[in-house]
Design a protein around this motif. Structure first.
Motif, PDB file in Angstrom:
ATOM      1  N   VAL A  54       0.854  -1.196   0.000  1.00  0.00           N
ATOM      2  CA  VAL A  54       0.000   0.000   0.000  1.00  0.00           C
ATOM      3  C   VAL A  54       0.884   1.238   0.000  1.00  0.00           C
ATOM      4  O   VAL A  54       1.870   1.327   0.741  1.00  0.00           O
ATOM      5  CB  VAL A  54      -0.922   0.001   1.248  1.00  0.00           C
ATOM      6  CG1 VAL A  54      -1.581   1.358   1.441  1.00  0.00           C
ATOM      7  CG2 VAL A  54      -1.976  -1.090   1.119  1.00  0.00           C
ATOM      8  N   GLN A  55       0.556   2.220  -0.840  1.00  0.00           N
ATOM      9  CA  GLN A  55       1.349   3.452  -0.934  1.00  0.00           C
ATOM     10  C   GLN A  55       0.759   4.603  -0.133  1.00  0.00           C
ATOM     11  O   GLN A  55       1.483   5.526   0.247  1.00  0.00           O
ATOM     12  CB  GLN A  55       1.475   3.867  -2.405  1.00  0.00           C
ATOM     13  CG  GLN A  55       2.296   2.897  -3.231  1.00  0.00           C
ATOM     14  CD  GLN A  55       2.201   3.219  -4.706  1.00  0.00           C
ATOM     15  OE1 GLN A  55       1.334   2.724  -5.416  1.00  0.00           O
ATOM     16  NE2 GLN A  55       3.090   4.078  -5.171  1.00  0.00           N
ATOM     17  N   LEU A  56      -0.549   4.540   0.112  1.00  0.00           N
ATOM     18  CA  LEU A  56      -1.222   5.626   0.828  1.00  0.00           C
ATOM     19  C   LEU A  56      -2.270   5.044   1.759  1.00  0.00           C
ATOM     20  O   LEU A  56      -3.059   4.190   1.361  1.00  0.00           O
ATOM     21  CB  LEU A  56      -1.896   6.582  -0.168  1.00  0.00           C
ATOM     22  CG  LEU A  56      -2.872   7.615   0.413  1.00  0.00           C
ATOM     23  CD1 LEU A  56      -2.146   8.629   1.288  1.00  0.00           C
ATOM     24  CD2 LEU A  56      -3.619   8.337  -0.717  1.00  0.00           C
ATOM     25  N   GLY A  89       9.201   4.391   6.162  1.00  0.00           N
ATOM     26  CA  GLY A  89       9.764   3.806   4.957  1.00  0.00           C
ATOM     27  C   GLY A  89       9.268   4.436   3.673  1.00  0.00           C
ATOM     28  O   GLY A  89       9.608   3.968   2.584  1.00  0.00           O
ATOM     29  N   GLY A  90       8.447   5.491   3.757  1.00  0.00           N
ATOM     30  CA  GLY A  90       8.006   6.206   2.564  1.00  0.00           C
ATOM     31  C   GLY A  90       6.518   6.207   2.331  1.00  0.00           C
ATOM     32  O   GLY A  90       6.049   6.812   1.355  1.00  0.00           O
ATOM     33  N   GLY A  91       5.731   5.550   3.172  1.00  0.00           N
ATOM     34  CA  GLY A  91       4.283   5.515   2.982  1.00  0.00           C
ATOM     35  C   GLY A  91       3.633   6.856   3.279  1.00  0.00           C
ATOM     36  O   GLY A  91       3.973   7.522   4.261  1.00  0.00           O
ATOM     37  N   ALA A  92       2.696   7.261   2.431  1.00  0.00           N
ATOM     38  CA  ALA A  92       2.016   8.552   2.571  1.00  0.00           C
ATOM     39  C   ALA A  92       0.735   8.397   3.381  1.00  0.00           C
ATOM     40  O   ALA A  92       0.089   7.346   3.359  1.00  0.00           O
ATOM     41  CB  ALA A  92       1.706   9.133   1.194  1.00  0.00           C
ATOM     42  N   GLY A 190      13.196  10.181   4.837  1.00  0.00           N
ATOM     43  CA  GLY A 190      12.649   8.939   4.309  1.00  0.00           C
ATOM     44  C   GLY A 190      11.173   8.741   4.529  1.00  0.00           C
ATOM     45  O   GLY A 190      10.570   7.849   3.927  1.00  0.00           O
ATOM     46  N   CYS A 191      10.563   9.535   5.428  1.00  0.00           N
ATOM     47  CA  CYS A 191       9.127   9.402   5.683  1.00  0.00           C
ATOM     48  C   CYS A 191       8.317   9.870   4.479  1.00  0.00           C
ATOM     49  O   CYS A 191       8.773  10.708   3.689  1.00  0.00           O
ATOM     50  CB  CYS A 191       8.720  10.225   6.910  1.00  0.00           C
ATOM     51  SG  CYS A 191       9.449   9.649   8.447  1.00  0.00           S
ATOM     52  N   GLY A 192       7.109   9.356   4.335  1.00  0.00           N
ATOM     53  CA  GLY A 192       6.234   9.802   3.265  1.00  0.00           C
ATOM     54  C   GLY A 192       5.594  11.142   3.575  1.00  0.00           C
ATOM     55  O   GLY A 192       5.638  11.642   4.709  1.00  0.00           O
ATOM     56  N   ARG A 193       5.003  11.740   2.574  1.00  0.00           N
ATOM     57  CA  ARG A 193       4.271  12.990   2.752  1.00  0.00           C
ATOM     58  C   ARG A 193       3.004  12.752   3.580  1.00  0.00           C
ATOM     59  O   ARG A 193       2.473  11.644   3.625  1.00  0.00           O
ATOM     60  CB  ARG A 193       3.878  13.582   1.393  1.00  0.00           C
ATOM     61  CG  ARG A 193       5.036  14.187   0.617  1.00  0.00           C
ATOM     62  CD  ARG A 193       4.602  14.635  -0.761  1.00  0.00           C
ATOM     63  NE  ARG A 193       5.624  15.461  -1.404  1.00  0.00           N
ATOM     64  CZ  ARG A 193       5.545  15.937  -2.640  1.00  0.00           C
ATOM     65  NH1 ARG A 193       4.483  15.640  -3.386  1.00  0.00           N
ATOM     66  NH2 ARG A 193       6.514  16.680  -3.131  1.00  0.00           N
ATOM     67  N   VAL A 194       2.517  13.841   4.191  1.00  0.00           N
ATOM     68  CA  VAL A 194       1.310  13.774   5.020  1.00  0.00           C
ATOM     69  C   VAL A 194       0.433  14.980   4.709  1.00  0.00           C
ATOM     70  O   VAL A 194       0.931  16.094   4.530  1.00  0.00           O
ATOM     71  CB  VAL A 194       1.664  13.788   6.528  1.00  0.00           C
ATOM     72  CG1 VAL A 194       0.392  13.808   7.381  1.00  0.00           C
ATOM     73  CG2 VAL A 194       2.534  12.590   6.897  1.00  0.00           C
ATOM     74  N   VAL A 219      -4.507  13.631  -2.826  1.00  0.00           N
ATOM     75  CA  VAL A 219      -3.981  12.297  -3.089  1.00  0.00           C
ATOM     76  C   VAL A 219      -2.932  12.340  -4.190  1.00  0.00           C
ATOM     77  O   VAL A 219      -1.888  11.673  -4.104  1.00  0.00           O
ATOM     78  CB  VAL A 219      -5.127  11.326  -3.416  1.00  0.00           C
ATOM     79  CG1 VAL A 219      -4.596  10.009  -3.976  1.00  0.00           C
ATOM     80  CG2 VAL A 219      -5.963  11.083  -2.168  1.00  0.00           C
ATOM     81  N   ASP A 220      -3.169  13.120  -5.237  1.00  0.00           N
ATOM     82  CA  ASP A 220      -2.170  13.261  -6.306  1.00  0.00           C
ATOM     83  C   ASP A 220      -0.838  13.739  -5.738  1.00  0.00           C
ATOM     84  O   ASP A 220       0.232  13.212  -6.072  1.00  0.00           O
ATOM     85  CB  ASP A 220      -2.655  14.236  -7.375  1.00  0.00           C
ATOM     86  CG  ASP A 220      -3.772  13.675  -8.238  1.00  0.00           C
ATOM     87  OD1 ASP A 220      -4.032  12.454  -8.162  1.00  0.00           O
ATOM     88  OD2 ASP A 220      -4.387  14.456  -8.986  1.00  0.00           O
ATOM     89  N   TRP A 221      -0.889  14.760  -4.885  1.00  0.00           N
ATOM     90  CA  TRP A 221       0.336  15.319  -4.312  1.00  0.00           C
ATOM     91  C   TRP A 221       1.020  14.310  -3.390  1.00  0.00           C
ATOM     92  O   TRP A 221       2.243  14.144  -3.426  1.00  0.00           O
ATOM     93  CB  TRP A 221       0.012  16.603  -3.548  1.00  0.00           C
ATOM     94  CG  TRP A 221       1.223  17.273  -2.964  1.00  0.00           C
ATOM     95  CD1 TRP A 221       2.136  18.048  -3.624  1.00  0.00           C
ATOM     96  CD2 TRP A 221       1.665  17.207  -1.597  1.00  0.00           C
ATOM     97  NE1 TRP A 221       3.113  18.475  -2.741  1.00  0.00           N
ATOM     98  CE2 TRP A 221       2.855  17.975  -1.496  1.00  0.00           C
ATOM     99  CE3 TRP A 221       1.156  16.578  -0.455  1.00  0.00           C
ATOM    100  CZ2 TRP A 221       3.545  18.130  -0.294  1.00  0.00           C
ATOM    101  CZ3 TRP A 221       1.851  16.729   0.741  1.00  0.00           C
ATOM    102  CH2 TRP A 221       3.028  17.494   0.810  1.00  0.00           C
ATOM    103  N   LEU A 222       0.242  13.633  -2.580  1.00  0.00           N
ATOM    104  CA  LEU A 222       0.814  12.648  -1.664  1.00  0.00           C
ATOM    105  C   LEU A 222       1.521  11.529  -2.413  1.00  0.00           C
ATOM    106  O   LEU A 222       2.622  11.113  -2.043  1.00  0.00           O
ATOM    107  CB  LEU A 222      -0.290  12.063  -0.781  1.00  0.00           C
ATOM    108  CG  LEU A 222      -0.813  12.977   0.325  1.00  0.00           C
ATOM    109  CD1 LEU A 222      -2.136  12.452   0.858  1.00  0.00           C
ATOM    110  CD2 LEU A 222       0.205  13.107   1.450  1.00  0.00           C
ATOM    111  N   LEU A 223       0.903  11.048  -3.475  1.00  0.00           N
ATOM    112  CA  LEU A 223       1.481   9.923  -4.199  1.00  0.00           C
ATOM    113  C   LEU A 223       2.689  10.325  -5.029  1.00  0.00           C
ATOM    114  O   LEU A 223       3.598   9.520  -5.228  1.00  0.00           O
ATOM    115  CB  LEU A 223       0.409   9.278  -5.081  1.00  0.00           C
ATOM    116  CG  LEU A 223      -0.690   8.541  -4.309  1.00  0.00           C
ATOM    117  CD1 LEU A 223      -1.804   8.098  -5.252  1.00  0.00           C
ATOM    118  CD2 LEU A 223      -0.120   7.340  -3.559  1.00  0.00           C
TER     119      LEU A 223
END
Length: 233
Positions: A54-56, A89-92, A190-194, A219-223
């Motif tokens: 899962v990416q988001l 690990g990079g998940g948004a 390394g953390c994902g966007r929020v 969602v577009d920006w986060l991904l």
């Protein structure tokens, strides 16, 4: 496109006022229409532990409400830690509405989200058709660039506590005061966007095309800022 999980309010992270099943379904329909693979999972430790690729994660859950039983930290802490590791690990993460007041017992959550609902301080007037506008100076951010305003039947969250490093993007004006309702946090270490988005009390919010457009932009920006996510079990 991308794999998205909607973490949907259920005990102990539900409450009497929010129809989480209704709003989670509306979120899933909106994002599925964009071509994403979306799954809705009721709140449970397993939902946070079994994110796979899962990416988001969209957090759409509450705080239990009056008389809620204490959260069993021995059950939930491994799930919180797995979710935190996935994010590291990079998940948004997109927190929606009562996400600012969820995950009782997890001290790190407000830091990850970039703010919180402060009990006894935060509040909102009665629901109504409301107008939300970009914060002056934020118009160049991809989430709100070219977005004149958002109109929706919703609550207007007010007096939220916002952490340093959160970039405020959208606000409303109530009783001659401007109140932030959407903020974004860039990826770091390394953390994902929020993103946190205070809209979305019930299904009527998502009947608004401008509100759905805001969700799609978030969602577009986060991904765009996400990185491949390791599997955490």
């Amino acid at each position: 496109m991308s794999r998205i999980m909607v973490f949907s309010g259920a005990a102990p992270y539900s409450d009497p006022w929010h129809p989480f099943g209704e709003t989670s379904s509306a979120i899933a329909r909106t994002l599925s229409a964009r071509g994403h693979e979306v799954v809705v999972r009721e709140a449970s430790p397993a939902a946070l532990r079994e994110l796979g690729d899962v990416q988001l994660v969209v957090v759409n859950s509450g705080n239990g409400g009056p008389g809620a039983e204490p959260v069993d930290a021995s059950v939930w802490r491994p799930a919180w830690e797995a979710f935190g590791a996935w994010h590291a690990g990079g998940g948004a993460i997109l927190g929606v509405h009562t996400a600012a007041n969820t995950f009782r017992g997890w001290e790190e959550w407000p830091t990850i989200l970039g703010g919180r609902w402060e009990v006894g301080v935060s509040g909102h007037p009665e629901r109504s058709v409301a107008v939300f506008e970009p914060v002056p100076g934020a118009e160049g951010h991809p989430i709100v660039a070219g977005l004149a305003q958002v109109q929706a039947y919703d609550e207007r969250y007010s007096d939220l506590e916002i952490a340093p490093g959160s970039r405020i993007l959208l606000q409303h004006e109530t009783a001659d005061r401007f109140q932030p309702v959407v903020w974004a946090r860039e990826a770091f270490e390394g953390c994902g966007r929020v993103v946190y988005d205070a809209l979305g009390h019930d299904g009527r919010s998502y009947e608004s095309s401008s509100r759905r457009q805001l969700l799609e932009r978030e969602v577009d920006w986060l991904l765009r800022g996400s990185t491949p996510v390791r599997t955490h079990r």
